[in-house]
Design a protein around this motif. Structure first.
Motif, PDB file in Angstrom:
ATOM      1  N   VAL A  25      25.003   9.645 -10.264  1.00 19.94           N
ATOM      2  CA  VAL A  25      23.849   9.269  -9.442  1.00 19.94           C
ATOM      3  C   VAL A  25      22.804  10.372  -9.530  1.00 19.94           C
ATOM      4  CG1 VAL A  25      23.061   8.557  -7.162  1.00 19.94           C
ATOM      5  CG2 VAL A  25      25.394   8.042  -7.901  1.00 19.94           C
ATOM      6  N   SER A  29      18.054   8.027  -7.742  1.00 23.60           N
ATOM      7  CA  SER A  29      18.845   6.806  -7.857  1.00 23.60           C
ATOM      8  C   SER A  29      19.692   6.594  -6.610  1.00 23.60           C
ATOM      9  CB  SER A  29      19.747   6.857  -9.093  1.00 23.60           C
ATOM     10  OG  SER A  29      18.985   6.819 -10.280  1.00 23.60           O
ATOM     11  N   VAL A  91      17.231  -4.164 -11.481  1.00 20.99           N
ATOM     12  CA  VAL A  91      17.616  -2.840 -11.981  1.00 20.99           C
ATOM     13  C   VAL A  91      17.430  -2.784 -13.494  1.00 20.99           C
ATOM     14  CG1 VAL A  91      19.358  -1.026 -11.893  1.00 20.99           C
ATOM     15  CG2 VAL A  91      19.259  -2.734 -10.081  1.00 20.99           C
ATOM     16  N   GLU A  93      15.994  -0.693 -16.619  1.00 19.63           N
ATOM     17  CA  GLU A  93      15.533   0.580 -17.142  1.00 19.63           C
ATOM     18  C   GLU A  93      14.891   0.323 -18.508  1.00 19.63           C
ATOM     19  OE1 GLU A  93      18.023   4.087 -15.789  1.00 19.63           O
ATOM     20  OE2 GLU A  93      19.557   2.523 -15.866  1.00 19.63           O
ATOM     21  N   ALA A 106      24.299   2.628 -10.523  1.00 18.23           N
ATOM     22  CA  ALA A 106      23.361   3.652 -10.071  1.00 18.23           C
ATOM     23  C   ALA A 106      21.955   3.125 -10.337  1.00 18.23           C
ATOM     24  CB  ALA A 106      23.607   4.970 -10.795  1.00 18.23           C
ATOM     25  N   PRO A 108      17.850   3.011  -9.963  1.00 17.36           N
ATOM     26  CA  PRO A 108      16.651   3.763  -9.608  1.00 17.36           C
ATOM     27  C   PRO A 108      16.044   3.228  -8.319  1.00 17.36           C
ATOM     28  CG  PRO A 108      16.641   3.226 -11.943  1.00 17.36           C
ATOM     29  CD  PRO A 108      17.772   2.452 -11.330  1.00 17.36           C
TER      30      PRO A 108
END
Length: 310
Positions: A25, A29, A91, A93, A106, A108
């Motif tokens: 983490v 996050s 979520v 990325e 984990a 953000p």
């Protein structure tokens, strides 16, 4: 933790259920214990490698971008959430690796918002990606408002069903394309249904002789061409499915994680303006079956993978 992964591109058979280390983490996050994760068409497109030119894959990849769950531990710089908070998230990325088809993710903090209190875990997991797509297209690309007539393609699908409800909330009249079997469902959402296929333009013209003020394409191809033909003078066009929309002067839209937009959607759910329809759920270990069903393109609302509380 238990998770679904794939270590190469391919069909649903490349998805494997097994054990992985718990995620680390970072400072910005939030460690979330997953309760449910929705399936979206982009998930199987990533899995098959269709988006390899856009996203770097760091194998093994955990698929999934939608989540609902409970905060276990916020990162050291996170002040927005505390342990025990119920959250939802888109979520995504900028690479493929740490998805939501797992017992823990984990996430953000920029991808999260509080879970609508009136939605169950499965329904809440179905909101982020589809809801943000609909919300951002309607508000930012199309500027839909009171008095507009809006055409929404695939109005019974995950994005379309939410777009219908949001457009109605914004004061628009909505015409939605759908199969005959889904017409009653589309009416319940607040749209006037029309059938796909040959003669679509004439059928929509029968409802809106002057054309539509805005068209929201979630299908591409013939649906996009029909949308162009149906626009009134000055009408607006956006597609999330076909970049050819740019050649017609429209917007090609790609959904972006946005905590404030997601908070707005959560509030609209709590106000009763928006609901999420879940057609099917599968336990985490059957994620491949969930992908197969999503890949048929014939689902009503959302398909969701559920995760048992540890």
């Amino acid at each position: 933790m238990k998770a679904i992964t794939y270590d190469r591109y391919g069909g649903p058979e490349v998805l494997e259920y097994g054990e992985l280390p718990d995620p680390k983490v970072g400072p910005d996050s939030v460690l979330v214990e997953v309760r449910a994760a929705a399936v979206n068409p982009v998930d199987w497109k990533c899995r098959e490698g269709y988006l390899d030119g856009m996203f770097q894959a760091v194998f093994p990849v955990i698929p999934g971008w939608d989540v609902s769950g409970v905060v276990v531990r916020p990162g050291v710089a996170v002040t927005e959430f505390a342990p025990g908070d119920e959250v939802i998230g888109y979520v995504r990325e900028d690479f493929l690796c740490r998805g939501t088809f797992a017992e823990l993710v984990a996430a953000p903090v920029r991808t999260l918002a509080r879970k609508p209190r009136n939605l169950g875990w499965a329904e809440a997991a179905g909101l982020p990606l589809a809801g943000l797509t609909a919300y951002q297209v309607l508000t930012k690309a199309l500027g839909v408002g009171r008095g507009d007539t809006v055409l929404v393609h695939a109005a019974a699908g995950g994005v379309g069903s939410l777009a219908v409800q949001l457009a109605r909330h914004f004061g628009a009249r909505v015409i939605g394309t759908a199969s005959e079997a889904n017409h009653d469902f589309v009416r319940q959402l607040g749209a006037e249904p029309v059938a796909y296929g040959e003669g679509l333009v004439d059928r929509v013209r029968g409802l809106a002789p002057e054309g539509v003020d805005a068209a929201f394409d979630t299908v591409g191809g013939d649906a996009l061409k029909a949308s162009v033909a149906l626009l009134s003078s000055g009408g607006r066009l956006s597609s999330v499915a076909d970049p050819d929309v740019l050649a017609y002067g429209g917007h090609y839209s790609w959904v972006r994680p946005d905590a404030e937009d997601l908070r707005q959607l959560s509030e609209l759910c709590e106000q009763g303006a928006v609901s999420v329809h879940v057609s099917d759920t599968f336990p985490l270990e059957r994620a491949a079956d969930a992908h197969r069903l999503s890949q048929t393109g014939r689902t009503r609302g959302k398909v969701v993978v559920t995760v048992s509380a540890g």
